[in-house]
Scaffold this motif. Structure first.
Motif, PDB file in Angstrom:
ATOM      1  N   GLU A 235       1.014  -1.474   0.165  1.00  0.00           N
ATOM      2  CA  GLU A 235      -0.472   0.434  -0.206  1.00  0.00           C
ATOM      3  C   GLU A 235       0.439   1.524  -0.021  1.00  0.00           C
ATOM      4  O   GLU A 235       0.117   2.393  -0.914  1.00  0.00           O
ATOM      5  CB  GLU A 235      -1.415   0.238   1.537  1.00  0.00           C
ATOM      6  N   GLU A 238       1.795   2.499  -3.402  1.00  0.00           N
ATOM      7  CA  GLU A 238       0.537   2.808  -4.655  1.00  0.00           C
ATOM      8  C   GLU A 238       1.057   4.452  -4.305  1.00  0.00           C
ATOM      9  O   GLU A 238       0.452   4.969  -5.205  1.00  0.00           O
ATOM     10  CB  GLU A 238      -0.380   1.633  -4.041  1.00  0.00           C
ATOM     11  N   GLU A 239       0.810   4.282  -2.721  1.00  0.00           N
ATOM     12  CA  GLU A 239       1.061   5.403  -2.513  1.00  0.00           C
ATOM     13  C   GLU A 239       1.956   6.282  -3.351  1.00  0.00           C
ATOM     14  O   GLU A 239       2.078   7.772  -3.074  1.00  0.00           O
ATOM     15  CB  GLU A 239       1.468   6.739  -0.632  1.00  0.00           C
ATOM     16  N   ARG A 242       1.154   6.880  -7.119  1.00  0.00           N
ATOM     17  CA  ARG A 242       0.137   7.760  -7.595  1.00  0.00           C
ATOM     18  C   ARG A 242       0.665   8.942  -7.493  1.00  0.00           C
ATOM     19  O   ARG A 242       0.621   9.437  -6.567  1.00  0.00           O
ATOM     20  CB  ARG A 242      -1.577   7.648  -6.687  1.00  0.00           C
ATOM     21  N   PRO A 243      -0.836   9.373  -8.823  1.00  0.00           N
ATOM     22  CA  PRO A 243      -0.977  11.251  -9.303  1.00  0.00           C
ATOM     23  C   PRO A 243      -1.401  11.757  -7.647  1.00  0.00           C
ATOM     24  O   PRO A 243      -2.335  11.180  -7.295  1.00  0.00           O
ATOM     25  CB  PRO A 243      -1.298  11.055 -10.029  1.00  0.00           C
ATOM     26  N   GLN A 244      -0.649  12.812  -7.470  1.00  0.00           N
ATOM     27  CA  GLN A 244      -0.546  13.380  -6.235  1.00  0.00           C
ATOM     28  C   GLN A 244      -1.686  14.827  -6.336  1.00  0.00           C
ATOM     29  O   GLN A 244      -1.919  15.109  -5.478  1.00  0.00           O
ATOM     30  CB  GLN A 244       0.759  13.522  -4.800  1.00  0.00           C
ATOM     31  N   SER A 280       3.829  12.910  -8.515  1.00  0.00           N
ATOM     32  CA  SER A 280       3.236  11.706  -7.519  1.00  0.00           C
ATOM     33  C   SER A 280       4.866  11.766  -6.108  1.00  0.00           C
ATOM     34  O   SER A 280       5.457  12.635  -6.109  1.00  0.00           O
ATOM     35  CB  SER A 280       4.011  10.237  -8.081  1.00  0.00           C
ATOM     36  N   GLU A 287       0.946  11.080 -17.670  1.00  0.00           N
ATOM     37  CA  GLU A 287      -0.826  10.788 -17.935  1.00  0.00           C
ATOM     38  C   GLU A 287      -1.164   9.953 -18.371  1.00  0.00           C
ATOM     39  O   GLU A 287      -2.140   9.354 -18.562  1.00  0.00           O
ATOM     40  CB  GLU A 287      -1.719  11.988 -17.020  1.00  0.00           C
ATOM     41  N   ASN A 297       1.268   7.050 -16.491  1.00  0.00           N
ATOM     42  CA  ASN A 297       1.783   6.705 -14.934  1.00  0.00           C
ATOM     43  C   ASN A 297       3.519   6.312 -14.571  1.00  0.00           C
ATOM     44  O   ASN A 297       3.815   5.359 -14.065  1.00  0.00           O
ATOM     45  CB  ASN A 297       0.719   5.567 -14.449  1.00  0.00           C
TER      46      ASN A 297
END
Length: 353
Positions: A235, A238-239, A242-244, A280, A287, A297
Motif C-alpha cells: 500500500e 501505491e502511495e 499515485r498522482p498526488q 507523485s 498521465e 503513469n
C-alpha cells in the motif's frame, strides 16, 4: 565513466527520501497530512513573499493561512521554492546580506519565505530537504545512518552515501564534473574547487545530497519497480506511485512547463511539452501513453548534472542514465539520454511481439 564510477546523484536523492518518509509513516512516526510545524517550525515561518520594495530594500511578506504538510513538501506544492532561481527570493537573500542556498545546514539553506499559499500552486524547491530533516528529527538518526540501515543494506547496496570523501573506496572512483561548451558539443573539465555540488553542506541533503554508482542506484530502482517489501508495504508503493496533485496544482505544473523555457528544460525530462503531467511522491508522472516510449503513469526524474531515471510499471521497465555534466539538465545531454530510453523500448517491443 564505468558502472562503478561514483556520481553526484543530486535530485535523484529525492526518491530515497520519499521512501524513507513512507517507512516512517508505516511506523506511525509521521503523517503525510499533518502540519509539519509541529516538528519543523522553520518551514513557512517568514510567511509568503509577494513582492519587494526596492526603495526600502525590504521584502513584502504576508502570513500564510494554510498549514504546510509533508505531502506538500514531497510534491512541491508547499510554496517552498529554490532561492537559487526565484527572483524575489534572490532579492530577499541579498537584503539580508546572504547568498542563495548557502550555509552548512538544511535550516540555513532552506528556511526562506514561501512563494504561494500552501496547496494552491506548484514550484520546484527544497521540500525534500525538509522531508529528509523531518526523518532525522523523528528517528534521531542522520539520513546517512537511516538510509544505510533501512534502504541500502536491506538491498545489499554498498556504493550509496552522502559523504563519499570519507570513504577511500569511493573517493578514488568519483567522477569529475565537466562543463558543456557554448556550441553544445565540446566538453571542458571544471577545475577542482570551482564548483561544489553540495554547496558546503555539513548536513545530509534529502533533496540533492547523495552520491552513488549507476549500479547501486539501478539496484534501488529495480527494487522499487518490483515493489520489494524489504523497503515498503504494497500500500505504501501505491502511495509512492499515485498522482498526488489536485487540479489547481496540476494545472500550475503543466502551465509552467508549457510556458517557460527554463522550467521546461529543468522539469520535463524529455517528456513532450503537450503531454499531460502530474506529480507523485517519487517524481514527475506521465498521465498518458507516449507512443513507442513510456506508458501512462510512468514516473521519471533526474539530477542537476544531467542524470535521469524512469520507472514504467506497466511495461516492467526501469532505467538510469548518468553523467556529470553542466549546465544543469543541458538539452543536448538530456536528448542523448532520451535516445537511450527509446532504444530500451525498441528492444522491449522486439521481445514482446
Amino acid at each position: 565513466m564505468q558502472l562503478d564510477t561514483v556520481l553526484a546523484l543530486a535530485s535523484c536523492t529525492k526518491l530515497m527520501t520519499a521512501i524513507a518518509v513512507l517507512q516512517c509513516v508505516e511506523r506511525g512516526q509521521l503523517d503525510l497530512d499533518v502540519d509539519v510545524a509541529l516538528i519543523l517550525p522553520e518551514v513557512g515561518k517568514y510567511g509568503i513573499i509577494t513582492g519587494f520594495d526596492d526603495s526600502k530594500n525590504e521584502a513584502i511578506l504576508i502570513p500564510k493561512v494554510n498549514h504546510v504538510t509533508l505531502r506538500q513538501l514531497l510534491t512541491h506544492t508547499s510554496g517552498q521554492a529554490y532561492d537559487l532561481v526565484h527572483p524575489l527570493l534572490i532579492k530577499w537573500r541579498a537584503s539580508r546580506g546572504e547568498e542563495p542556498w548557502t550555509g552548512p545546514t538544511i535550516e540555513d539553506k532552506t528556511t526562506v519565505p514561501l512563494i504561494f499559499e500552501p496547496g494552491t500552486a506548484w514550484a520546484y524547491g527544497g521540500g525534500s530537504d525538509w522531508a529528509g530533516k523531518i526523518v532525522e528529527r523523528v528517528t534521531g538518526q542522520t539520513l546517512e545512518e537511516y538510509m544505510k540501515k533501512h534502504i541500502w543494506t536491506p538491498l545489499g547496496i554498498k556504493d550509496l552515501t552522502f559523504w563519499p570523501k570519507t570513504r577511500k573506496d569511493m573517493e578514488d572512483r568519483m567522477a569529475d564534473i565537466s562543463m558543456l561548451g557554448p556550441d553544445g558539443k565540446k566538453v571542458f573539465d571544471v577545475p577542482p574547487g570551482v564548483f561544489d555540488i553540495t554547496y558546503g553542506a555539513t548536513d545530509c541533503s534529502g533533496g540533492a545530497g547523495a552520491f552513488g554508482t549507476p549500479s547501486a542506484f539501478f539496484t534501488l530502482l529495480q527494487a522499487v519497480l518490483r515493489k520489494d517489501t524489504k523497503l515498503l508495504k504494497p500500500e505504501s508503493y501505491e502511495e509512492l506511485f499515485r498522482p498526488q496533485l489536485n487540479e489547481q496544482c496540476r494545472q500550475a505544473l503543466n502551465d509552467l512547463i508549457l510556458n517557460d523555457q527554463v522550467s521546461r528544460d529543468f522539469l520535463s525530462v524529455n517528456v513532450p511539452v503537450t503531454a499531460k503531467k502530474n506529480w507523485s511522491l517519487a517524481g514527475l508522472l506521465v498521465e498518458e501513453d507516449q507512443p513507442g516510449w513510456v506508458r501512462k503513469n510512468t514516473i521519471l526524474w533526474g539530477g542537476l548534472p544531467c542524470l535521469v531515471w524512469f520507472c514504467d510499471r506497466e511495461a516492467g521497465l526501469c532505467g538510469f542514465a548518468g553523467s556529470q555534466v553542466l549546465p544543469p539538465m543541458a538539452p543536448p545531454i538530456m536528448k542523448f539520454h532520451e535516445s537511450f530510453q527509446r532504444g530500451i523500448y525498441d528492444v522491449y517491443a522486439a521481445t514482446t511481439q
